[in-house]
Design a protein around this motif. Structure first.
Motif, PDB file in Angstrom:
ATOM      1  N   GLU A 125      40.648  16.085  15.094  1.00 21.76           N
ATOM      2  CA  GLU A 125      39.541  16.008  14.501  1.00 21.76           C
ATOM      3  C   GLU A 125      38.705  17.113  14.088  1.00 21.76           C
ATOM      4  OE1 GLU A 125      36.169  13.204  13.303  1.00 21.76           O
ATOM      5  OE2 GLU A 125      36.151  12.827  15.686  1.00 21.76           O
ATOM      6  N   HIS A 126      38.432  17.570  15.338  1.00 18.11           N
ATOM      7  CA  HIS A 126      37.309  18.979  16.278  1.00 18.11           C
ATOM      8  C   HIS A 126      37.992  20.096  15.549  1.00 18.11           C
ATOM      9  CE1 HIS A 126      34.495  21.264  18.167  1.00 18.11           C
ATOM     10  NE2 HIS A 126      35.610  21.741  18.701  1.00 18.11           N
ATOM     11  N   ILE A 127      39.544  20.038  15.839  1.00 17.66           N
ATOM     12  CA  ILE A 127      40.746  20.934  15.238  1.00 17.66           C
ATOM     13  C   ILE A 127      40.011  21.250  13.952  1.00 17.66           C
ATOM     14  CG2 ILE A 127      42.561  21.975  15.197  1.00 17.66           C
ATOM     15  CD1 ILE A 127      43.286  20.482  18.543  1.00 17.66           C
TER      16      ILE A 127
ATOM     17  N   VAL B  10      43.847  24.968  26.486  1.00 12.70           N
ATOM     18  CA  VAL B  10      43.516  26.528  25.181  1.00 12.70           C
ATOM     19  C   VAL B  10      43.164  27.436  25.671  1.00 12.70           C
ATOM     20  CG1 VAL B  10      42.370  26.717  23.578  1.00 12.70           C
ATOM     21  CG2 VAL B  10      43.038  24.033  23.800  1.00 12.70           C
ATOM     22  N   LYS B  11      42.318  27.553  26.584  1.00  9.62           N
ATOM     23  CA  LYS B  11      41.381  28.701  27.386  1.00  9.62           C
ATOM     24  C   LYS B  11      42.675  29.592  28.616  1.00  9.62           C
ATOM     25  CE  LYS B  11      38.059  30.055  30.199  1.00  9.62           C
ATOM     26  NZ  LYS B  11      37.785  31.699  29.586  1.00  9.62           N
ATOM     27  N   VAL B  12      43.718  28.479  28.868  1.00  6.83           N
ATOM     28  CA  VAL B  12      44.697  29.453  30.105  1.00  6.83           C
ATOM     29  C   VAL B  12      46.032  29.870  29.105  1.00  6.83           C
ATOM     30  CG1 VAL B  12      46.316  28.725  31.784  1.00  6.83           C
ATOM     31  CG2 VAL B  12      43.326  28.021  31.830  1.00  6.83           C
ATOM     32  N   VAL B  13      46.404  28.478  28.274  1.00  6.68           N
ATOM     33  CA  VAL B  13      48.140  29.074  27.866  1.00  6.68           C
ATOM     34  C   VAL B  13      47.462  29.010  26.189  1.00  6.68           C
ATOM     35  CG1 VAL B  13      48.670  26.729  29.262  1.00  6.68           C
ATOM     36  CG2 VAL B  13      47.907  26.459  26.548  1.00  6.68           C
ATOM     37  N   GLY B  14      46.417  29.660  25.338  1.00  4.15           N
ATOM     38  CA  GLY B  14      46.357  29.512  23.320  1.00  4.15           C
ATOM     39  C   GLY B  14      46.205  28.190  23.184  1.00  4.15           C
TER      40      GLY B  14
ATOM     41  N   LEU C 118      39.159  18.748  29.874  1.00  2.00           N
ATOM     42  CA  LEU C 118      40.529  19.498  30.338  1.00  2.00           C
ATOM     43  C   LEU C 118      41.456  19.874  29.282  1.00  2.00           C
ATOM     44  CD1 LEU C 118      41.496  16.086  32.690  1.00  2.00           C
ATOM     45  CD2 LEU C 118      40.484  18.349  33.141  1.00  2.00           C
ATOM     46  N   VAL C 119      41.534  19.161  28.382  1.00  6.52           N
ATOM     47  CA  VAL C 119      42.107  19.739  27.242  1.00  6.52           C
ATOM     48  C   VAL C 119      41.732  21.254  26.688  1.00  6.52           C
ATOM     49  CG1 VAL C 119      42.830  20.020  24.783  1.00  6.52           C
ATOM     50  CG2 VAL C 119      42.971  18.002  25.898  1.00  6.52           C
TER      51      VAL C 119
END
Length: 259
Positions: free
Chosen positions: A243-245, A110-114, A105-106
């Motif tokens: 962590e991933h970011i 990110v794909k929708v709102v940047g 969902l996150v």
């Protein structure tokens, strides 16, 4: 080889790719195999799932982001609690599944709102602290495996301590003193040196390798949805996101691209 960035779309010569690939293999192998060992489950199952996840990740990102999806140490504390006082590993798998849904969902968000909101919620200082804490959480485990921390009734194993400290020392020396291409493979050099030291001290055991089958199916684990255990594991998602970011930010800094 002069010090420079290796871009995602680059293909290095085979003789340079081979040691870099081995170093990446061993670097990921430690965490990916250590986590299931700590949980008391079959590492082969985790390696298989990591492989599927990585292939899917590369496919979704169209090969533009260099990343291997392995086991995260962020799960160690909550899953240990579930294994000790909860519903066992099947219940932990239910927690993993829900965490996966949250992360999906996150990703869609990110794909929708940047990504601007990420910079606001997780500034570099916050992400750096979270990733550092994940690493520091493993200090007792590493110290225990190196023989530096032990139970009161356990005798000191000087061989383990000597091998561990010599391996660490040589790895640091390689990292500080090497130049050119050798400077970017200090982990691989440290692993090879540590293995040789362990062989000299006679603590390399091939019996498990000799007894292992050439081809064997990974262990199957059933999944169980227990909300009390899911609630224990779910907060790990708040750690996995930065962590991933954080990994992407660091890699982006290296290759000079906004990943």
């Amino acid at each position: 080889m002069s010090q420079r960035e290796i871009q995602v779309d680059e293909r290095l010569p085979f003789l340079q790719s081979l040691p870099l690939s081995f170093q990446h293999l061993f670097a990921m192998f430690g965490s990916t195999v250590l986590v299931p060992i700590l949980f008391g489950i079959d590492p082969a199952t985790i390696l298989l799932m990591n492989g599927f996840g990585t292939i899917l990740y590369i496919f979704i990102t169209k090969g533009k982001i260099p990343a291997y999806l392995g086991s995260s140490f962020a799960f160690i504390s909550p899953v240990t609690a579930v294994l000790t006082d909860g519903g066992g590993y099947s219940a932990a798998l239910g927690g993993f599944f829900i965490v996966g849904l949250v992360l999906t969902l996150v990703g869609l968000l990110v794909k929708v709102v940047g990504t601007k909101w990420i910079d606001f919620i997780f500034p570099p200082a916050a992400m750096g602290a979270i990733v550092a804490v994940i690493g520091l959480e493993l200090v007792p485990t590493a110290a225990g495996m190196a023989g530096l921390v032990r139970e009161p009734d356990v005798s000191i194993d000087t061989t383990t301590i000597i091998v561990a400290l010599l391996t660490l020392a040589f790895t640091i020396i390689y990292w500080v003193t090497m130049r050119g291409f050798l400077k970017i493979i200090p982990i691989l050099l440290g692993i090879v040196t540590g293995y040789m030291i362990a062989a000299i001290y006679g603590i390399v055991d091939f019996s498990a390798v000799n007894e292992a089958k050439w081809i064997q199916m990974p262990t199957y684990y059933g999944i169980e949805f227990n909300w009390s255990d899911i609630i224990i594991i779910l907060p790990a998602a708040l750690v996995l996101i930065p962590e991933h970011i954080g990994h992407l930010v660091v890699t982006g800094d290296i290759v000079k691209k906004d990943l």
